[in-house]
Motif scaffolding. Structure first.
Motif, short mmCIF file in Angstrom:
data_model
loop_
_atom_site.label_atom_id
_atom_site.label_comp_id
_atom_site.label_asym_id
_atom_site.label_seq_id
_atom_site.Cartn_x
_atom_site.Cartn_y
_atom_site.Cartn_z
N ASP A 24 59.51 -64.62 -71.16
CA ASP A 24 60.23 -65.51 -70.24
C ASP A 24 61.44 -64.82 -69.62
O ASP A 24 62.29 -65.45 -69.02
N LYS A 25 61.51 -63.48 -69.76
CA LYS A 25 62.66 -62.73 -69.25
C LYS A 25 62.45 -62.20 -67.83
O LYS A 25 63.37 -61.68 -67.20
N PHE A 26 61.21 -62.31 -67.33
CA PHE A 26 60.87 -61.67 -66.06
C PHE A 26 60.60 -62.72 -64.99
O PHE A 26 59.83 -63.65 -65.22
N PRO A 27 61.21 -62.59 -63.81
CA PRO A 27 61.11 -63.61 -62.76
C PRO A 27 59.81 -63.55 -61.96
O PRO A 27 59.79 -63.08 -60.84
N LEU A 28 58.72 -64.03 -62.55
CA LEU A 28 57.45 -64.10 -61.81
C LEU A 28 57.09 -65.53 -61.49
O LEU A 28 57.27 -66.42 -62.34
N ILE A 38 58.82 -57.55 -69.72
CA ILE A 38 57.70 -58.25 -69.08
C ILE A 38 56.76 -58.86 -70.10
O ILE A 38 56.35 -60.01 -69.97
N VAL A 39 56.36 -58.04 -71.08
CA VAL A 39 55.30 -58.47 -72.00
C VAL A 39 55.77 -58.37 -73.45
O VAL A 39 56.64 -57.54 -73.79
N GLU A 40 55.16 -59.20 -74.28
CA GLU A 40 55.36 -59.09 -75.72
C GLU A 40 54.52 -57.92 -76.22
O GLU A 40 53.29 -57.92 -76.08
N LEU A 41 55.17 -56.92 -76.79
CA LEU A 41 54.46 -55.71 -77.20
C LEU A 41 53.88 -55.89 -78.60
O LEU A 41 54.21 -55.16 -79.55
N ASN A 42 52.97 -56.84 -78.73
CA ASN A 42 52.31 -57.09 -80.00
C ASN A 42 51.00 -56.31 -80.07
O ASN A 42 50.59 -55.64 -79.12
N ASP A 43 50.32 -56.39 -81.20
CA ASP A 43 49.08 -55.62 -81.40
C ASP A 43 48.02 -56.02 -80.38
O ASP A 43 47.25 -55.15 -79.91
N ASP A 45 48.05 -57.20 -56.23
CA ASP A 45 46.98 -57.56 -57.15
C ASP A 45 47.46 -57.91 -58.55
O ASP A 45 46.72 -58.48 -59.34
N GLY A 46 48.67 -57.51 -58.90
CA GLY A 46 49.15 -57.79 -60.24
C GLY A 46 50.18 -56.78 -60.69
O GLY A 46 51.02 -56.34 -59.90
N ILE A 47 50.12 -56.41 -61.97
CA ILE A 47 51.07 -55.48 -62.57
C ILE A 47 50.31 -54.29 -63.15
O ILE A 47 49.27 -54.47 -63.77
N GLU A 48 50.84 -53.08 -62.94
CA GLU A 48 50.26 -51.89 -63.55
C GLU A 48 51.28 -51.26 -64.50
O GLU A 48 52.45 -51.09 -64.15
N TYR A 83 47.69 -60.94 -62.34
CA TYR A 83 48.74 -61.87 -62.78
C TYR A 83 48.19 -62.87 -63.80
O TYR A 83 48.90 -63.29 -64.72
N ASN A 84 46.93 -63.23 -63.66
CA ASN A 84 46.32 -64.14 -64.64
C ASN A 84 46.13 -63.44 -65.98
O ASN A 84 46.37 -64.03 -67.04
N GLU A 85 45.71 -62.16 -65.94
CA GLU A 85 45.48 -61.42 -67.18
C GLU A 85 46.76 -61.18 -67.96
O GLU A 85 46.76 -61.15 -69.19
N ILE A 86 47.87 -60.99 -67.26
CA ILE A 86 49.13 -60.70 -67.93
C ILE A 86 49.80 -61.96 -68.46
O ILE A 86 50.72 -61.89 -69.30
N GLU A 87 49.34 -63.11 -68.02
CA GLU A 87 50.00 -64.38 -68.35
C GLU A 87 50.11 -64.60 -69.85
O GLU A 87 51.16 -65.05 -70.35
N GLU A 88 49.05 -64.31 -70.60
CA GLU A 88 49.08 -64.59 -72.04
C GLU A 88 50.04 -63.69 -72.81
O GLU A 88 50.42 -64.01 -73.94
N PHE A 89 50.45 -62.57 -72.20
CA PHE A 89 51.36 -61.65 -72.87
C PHE A 89 52.79 -61.72 -72.31
O PHE A 89 53.70 -61.11 -72.86
N LYS A 90 52.99 -62.46 -71.26
CA LYS A 90 54.25 -62.44 -70.51
C LYS A 90 55.40 -63.04 -71.31
O LYS A 90 55.24 -64.02 -72.04
#
Length: 471
Positions: free
Chosen positions: A467-471, A374-379, A429-432, A458-465
């Motif tokens: 392209d592997k997850f179908p949202l 889902i997310v890039e696990l960066n710092d 509401d989004g992703i937990e 969903y807006n907050e997660i956008e910058e970390f998302k």
């Protein structure tokens, strides 16, 4: 002491007992509005009508011919009144009444939960009997209360001991002592009711100050005060309209009645998908959904580890019990997100465990998605996620034992010996994203939380998302 169902002509004396105990021990903590509301509820005309409709059931405890305590509840297992005369408190009578109600719910009414809206002063009494808070204190019509619940299973029914003239303290449910130790904090709902945090320590200290005989000081609840949804059932679901498939419910139930020296009972619920275009994928998806639900049953019964086998051999009365609920919190044509909440005794009465599990699965090819998909696990993400997790529990010391690199490993799927099991789910509401926590006993990093998830819109997660997850 005799505990039995009350007949209609015995209800009025029970209401007199209720009022006498309420006035001296409960009313001082109520507002005038609350006292008036209670008085209105216990009027004989009201209770008589409820009795006639079958909406209320009374148990009474008798010392010879004297009624010394009563407990009333609805056919749904919701406790409405629970009072014991002052001179009889602390003698286990409340326990006997509670056990009688538990047995009736399990054997006759066939309900799977006992619930109550407890007066704040009685919370620790109910915890002592195995119930757990499921939200923070609330107030309605001048009455302050804490919603609580307890799962009911036939395998844990215990006969009510009845001895004349002798104080009796009985074991109401296998595992009560453990429930005190592990569930005493109940569920704290921080920021929103979607996030479920189980905290023990908060209740342990005041509990030690209370005597035995839980609920003896009196408690009541009207139909208007029943708790709202909480825990996983309060997650705001997002189910797309006009789906090409249907979501059904399956249940696995098993109870070993032949083993008299052991309690073995399982009740596991899980979703099933029908109507997918690809039958092979449908079969794979359904096998996965069941596998996630059955994880504990597999680990403690179907394919037990050596540790579980050793526990069972050590116990005088082994207990293998598992109860699983689920919620489909997100469903689209491409994706299904399911949360499972699992409660069980894993070998004996001193091995209670609770877990959160999640399954996020593609309906196109059966792929199981992980957090790293889902997310890039960066710092940047780790910093944001940790800050949100600590904000959810309101404690900056939470997870301080982990380095940033260790957090990254756990979010990638390395649980570090099973302590930090990563979970995520989607909802309206989004992703937990968070942990199912399993600290070793006496680990000083254990702050008492069973599972915690950090919410992202969903807006907050956008910058970390990714392209592997179908949202």
């Amino acid at each position: 002491m005799e505990v039995r169902l009350l007949q209609q002509h015995e209800v009025l004396p029970a209401l007199h007992l209720v009022w006498d105990v309420f006035v001296t021990e409960v009313a001082p903590g109520y507002t005038p509005e609350g006292v008036a509301e209670f008085q209105k509820f216990i009027k004989y005309e009201n209770i008589h009508q409820m009795w006639q409709r079958g909406d209320i059931i009374f148990f009474g405890a008798y010392d010879d011919t004297e009624l010394c305590g009563t407990l009333a509840f609805g056919p749904d297992g919701h406790i409405l009144l629970f009072f014991v005369k002052k001179q009889y408190q602390g003698r286990g009578i409340g326990r006997m009444l509670f056990q009688a109600a538990y047995n009736d719910c399990a054997l006759r009414l066939r309900v799977n939960k006992l619930t109550v809206n407890s007066a704040p002063g009685a919370v620790n009494h109910y915890i002592h009997m195995g119930m757990r808070p499921i939200s923070e204190e609330q107030e309605k019509n001048g009455i302050r209360y804490v919603p609580m619940e307890m799962y009911v299973t036939q395998g844990l029914v215990t006969p009510v001991q009845q001895k004349s003239k002798t104080p009796v303290i009985i074991a109401i449910v296998i595992g009560v002592i453990l429930m005190i130790a592990l569930l005493a904090g109940g569920i704290l709902l921080a920021k929103n009711v979607r996030q479920s945090i189980r905290q023990r320590q908060e209740y342990m200290e005041p509990f030690e100050e209370h005597r035995d005989g839980s609920g003896d000081d009196g408690d009541w609840d009207s139909d208007d005060n029943k708790e709202e949804l909480s825990g996983i059932q309060a997650i705001p679901e997002s189910i797309a309209e006009d789906l090409s498939y249907e979501i059904e419910e399956e249940t696995y139930s098993f109870s070993d009645k032949e083993k008299k020296s052991a309690v073995i009972e399982f009740h596991v619920m899980y979703p099933k998908i029908t109507g997918l275009a690809d039958e092979k994928t449908e079969k794979q998806v359904n096998e996965t959904l069941k596998e996630y639900a059955m994880k504990t049953v597999d680990e403690i019964y179907q394919n037990p580890s050596d540790e579980i086998k050793e526990r069972v051999l050590r116990e005088d009365q082994p207990v293998l019990v598992d109860d699983v609920e689920y919620k489909v919190c997100y469903a689209s044509e491409d994706l299904l997100s399911v949360v499972y909440e699992d409660y069980g005794y894993q070998g004996g009465r001193n091995y209670f465990a609770q877990h959160l599990r999640t399954c996020n699965i593609s309906l196109k090819d059966g792929k199981i998605y992980e957090v790293k998909d889902i997310v890039e696990l960066n710092d940047e993400f780790i910093d944001e996620w940790l800050d949100t997790m600590q904000g959810e529990v309101g404690n900056d010391a939470f997870l301080e034992e982990l380095t940033k690199e260790e957090m990254k490993k756990t979010l990638e799927g390395d649980s570090l010996d099973g302590v930090y099991v990563v979970n995520f789910f989607l909802d309206a509401d989004g992703i937990e994203i968070g942990y199912d926590l399993n600290y070793p006993e006496d680990d000083n990093h254990d702050l008492g939380y069973v599972w915690v998830t950090a919410p992202f819109s969903y807006n907050e997660i956008e910058e970390f998302k990714t392209d592997k997850f179908p949202l």
